[in-house]
Scaffold this active site. Sequence first.
Site, PDB file in Angstrom:
ATOM      1  N   PRO A  23     -26.570   0.998  -0.284  1.00  0.00           N
ATOM      2  CG  PRO A  23     -25.403   1.377  -2.260  1.00  0.00           C
ATOM      3  CD  PRO A  23     -26.783   1.237  -1.716  1.00  0.00           C
ATOM      4  CB  ALA A  57     -18.810   1.359  -2.534  1.00  0.00           C
ATOM      5  CD  GLN A 100     -22.720   1.241  -4.824  1.00  0.00           C
ATOM      6  OE1 GLN A 100     -22.058   1.510  -3.834  1.00  0.00           O
ATOM      7  NE2 GLN A 100     -23.567   2.095  -5.366  1.00  0.00           N
ATOM      8  CE1 TYR A 182     -15.779   7.845  -4.269  1.00  0.00           C
ATOM      9  CE2 TYR A 182     -18.148   7.440  -4.219  1.00  0.00           C
ATOM     10  CZ  TYR A 182     -16.986   7.862  -3.586  1.00  0.00           C
ATOM     11  OH  TYR A 182     -17.033   8.319  -2.292  1.00  0.00           O
ATOM     12  CG  LEU A 301     -32.376  13.899   3.161  1.00  0.00           C
ATOM     13  CD1 LEU A 301     -32.346  15.421   3.102  1.00  0.00           C
ATOM     14  CD2 LEU A 301     -32.097  13.443   4.602  1.00  0.00           C
ATOM     15  NE  ARG A 324     -28.312  10.754   4.979  1.00  0.00           N
ATOM     16  CZ  ARG A 324     -28.329  11.931   4.400  1.00  0.00           C
ATOM     17  NH1 ARG A 324     -27.618  12.924   4.898  1.00  0.00           N
ATOM     18  NH2 ARG A 324     -29.063  12.152   3.320  1.00  0.00           N
TER      19      ARG A 324
HETATM   20  C1  LIG Z   1     -22.491   5.957   5.985  1.00  0.00           C
HETATM   21  C2  LIG Z   1     -22.843   6.091   4.544  1.00  0.00           C
HETATM   22  C3  LIG Z   1     -22.109   5.403   3.588  1.00  0.00           C
HETATM   23  C4  LIG Z   1     -22.465   5.467   2.236  1.00  0.00           C
HETATM   24  N1  LIG Z   1     -21.810   4.691   1.319  1.00  0.00           N
HETATM   25  C5  LIG Z   1     -22.292   4.599   0.048  1.00  0.00           C
HETATM   26  C6  LIG Z   1     -21.829   3.607  -0.847  1.00  0.00           C
HETATM   27  O1  LIG Z   1     -21.017   2.744  -0.499  1.00  0.00           O
HETATM   28  N2  LIG Z   1     -22.333   3.608  -2.101  1.00  0.00           N
HETATM   29  C7  LIG Z   1     -23.300   4.495  -2.496  1.00  0.00           C
HETATM   30  O2  LIG Z   1     -23.730   4.460  -3.650  1.00  0.00           O
HETATM   31  N3  LIG Z   1     -23.779   5.413  -1.662  1.00  0.00           N
HETATM   32  C8  LIG Z   1     -23.327   5.459  -0.393  1.00  0.00           C
HETATM   33  N4  LIG Z   1     -23.887   6.329   0.490  1.00  0.00           N
HETATM   34  C9  LIG Z   1     -25.031   7.143   0.026  1.00  0.00           C
HETATM   35  C10 LIG Z   1     -26.335   6.427   0.301  1.00  0.00           C
HETATM   36  O3  LIG Z   1     -26.409   5.166  -0.351  1.00  0.00           O
HETATM   37  C11 LIG Z   1     -27.528   7.299  -0.132  1.00  0.00           C
HETATM   38  O4  LIG Z   1     -27.499   7.449  -1.544  1.00  0.00           O
HETATM   39  C12 LIG Z   1     -27.499   8.672   0.542  1.00  0.00           C
HETATM   40  O5  LIG Z   1     -27.062   8.579   1.884  1.00  0.00           O
HETATM   41  C13 LIG Z   1     -28.869   9.329   0.548  1.00  0.00           C
HETATM   42  O6  LIG Z   1     -29.816   8.517   1.206  1.00  0.00           O
HETATM   43  P1  LIG Z   1     -30.288   8.783   2.732  1.00  0.00           P
HETATM   44  O7  LIG Z   1     -30.781  10.177   2.784  1.00  0.00           O
HETATM   45  O8  LIG Z   1     -31.341   7.728   2.969  1.00  0.00           O
HETATM   46  O9  LIG Z   1     -29.086   8.593   3.627  1.00  0.00           O
HETATM   47  C14 LIG Z   1     -23.532   6.302   1.838  1.00  0.00           C
HETATM   48  C15 LIG Z   1     -24.232   7.025   2.805  1.00  0.00           C
HETATM   49  C16 LIG Z   1     -23.920   6.918   4.132  1.00  0.00           C
HETATM   50  C17 LIG Z   1     -24.750   7.668   5.148  1.00  0.00           C
END
Ligand SMILES: Cc1cc2nc3c(=O)[nH]c(=O)nc-3n(C[C@H](O)[C@H](O)[C@H](O)COP(=O)(O)O)c2cc1C
Length: 370
Positions: A23, A57, A100, A182, A301, A324
């Site tokens: 999400p 979210a 979510q 949150y 990551l 990401r």
């Molecule tokens: C632009 C953006 C928005 C995000 N919004 C949410 C969200 O709405 N809910 C959530 O649980 N995590 C959110 N995250 C966190 C990601 O879901 C994830 O847990 C975190 O970025 C680590 O994963 P990654 O390294 O693949 O980015 C967000 C991350 C990014 C980059």
Amino acid sequence: MSALFSPIALRGLTLPNRIMVAPMCQYSAVNGEANDWHFTHINTFALSGAAMFCIEATHVEAIGRITPGCLGLYNDATEAALKPILASVRKHSKIAVAMQLAHAGRKASSHTPWDGGQLIPIAEGGWQPEGPSAVPHKEGEAAPLALDAPGLVRVRDAFVAAARRADRLGIDALEVHSAHGYLLHQFLSPISNKRTDQYGGSLQNRMRYPLEVFDAVRAAFPDHKPVGVKVSATDWVDGGWDLVQTIEYAKELKKRGVDWIDVSSGGVSPLQKIPLGPGYQVPLAQAVKQATGVTTMAVGLITEAQQAEDIIASGKADMVALARGMLYDPRWGWHAAAELGGHVDAPPQYWRSQPSTQKALFGATTFGTR
Ligand SMILES: Cc1cc2nc3c(=O)[nH]c(=O)nc-3n(C[C@H](O)[C@H](O)[C@H](O)COP(=O)(O)O)c2cc1C
């Protein structure tokens, strides 16, 4: 045979691979309503090769939005705005769509990240956030209001109403957001929860409200559809929420029929010290899985196909969620399948992109012209 591209069942939902688009808040809604940005964004990731896309979210009350641009599902207008987007996804993709459900608690009324992300004071157009206790997220900020007994019921009922709306929209699965500082995480963590009633103090008491919300959402969503939970496995602050408590929480969720635990970390305190690095949260997911046997998702990551394959093949987690890495490469699932010898569904409009060395990437396809 790729482990990443092997199927997995989450209750009545069988996914063809182990990849979820995590999400990601887009901060682009107006009055909580999705619009053309969400249409493009969600349809793009519906063609990512992931088995499941989790809608960002989605807040169950207007005052529970993180920012004024956050998505909501709390009235007929927010529900109606998502309808054409889901209809388009269903027309062009077989991806499962999760949502979510979230409430920002004391972290509500924030600026969007590209405007600095700080608290918007009421005098500047913000609103009064509510949390477990009148303790601000950051020193010097105005305190949230502590939720009283009717407030707790109101928020729980808002989660239930949103779960019903989500079902009506045809959402396949829900993820209850109890991570990243949150509302539900604020109840879990002794840093943000200073209550002296049955919702504060002991671990049992701090878990009570998040578990009540989970139970209520689970009961409101059809039996055959899965409900998962996202957790922060540690606050990365001494004296905060930690892995040992997370495992107890996961055990309680398991008893209540949770279908997955998405293991993240941090978010409750600006004092956190996160040891960032490739797959830095995978050991946390592994610990939850080993201690409880619950289906886990590793997130954080994870960017490389082989890295994701190794996480699944070694049994450290059952699924991976990418945020990401997906934004950077919205066909990440296709590229991973090509590298690992998996298959993905692709729309016929794009079949001709199949690399000449990967004739089975999109399964049995035929393409003729004259
Ligand atoms: C632009 C953006 C928005 C995000 N919004 C949410 C969200 O709405 N809910 C959530 O649980 N995590 C959110 N995250 C966190 C990601 O879901 C994830 O847990 C975190 O970025 C680590 O994963 P990654 O390294 O693949 O980015 C967000 C991350 C990014 C980059």
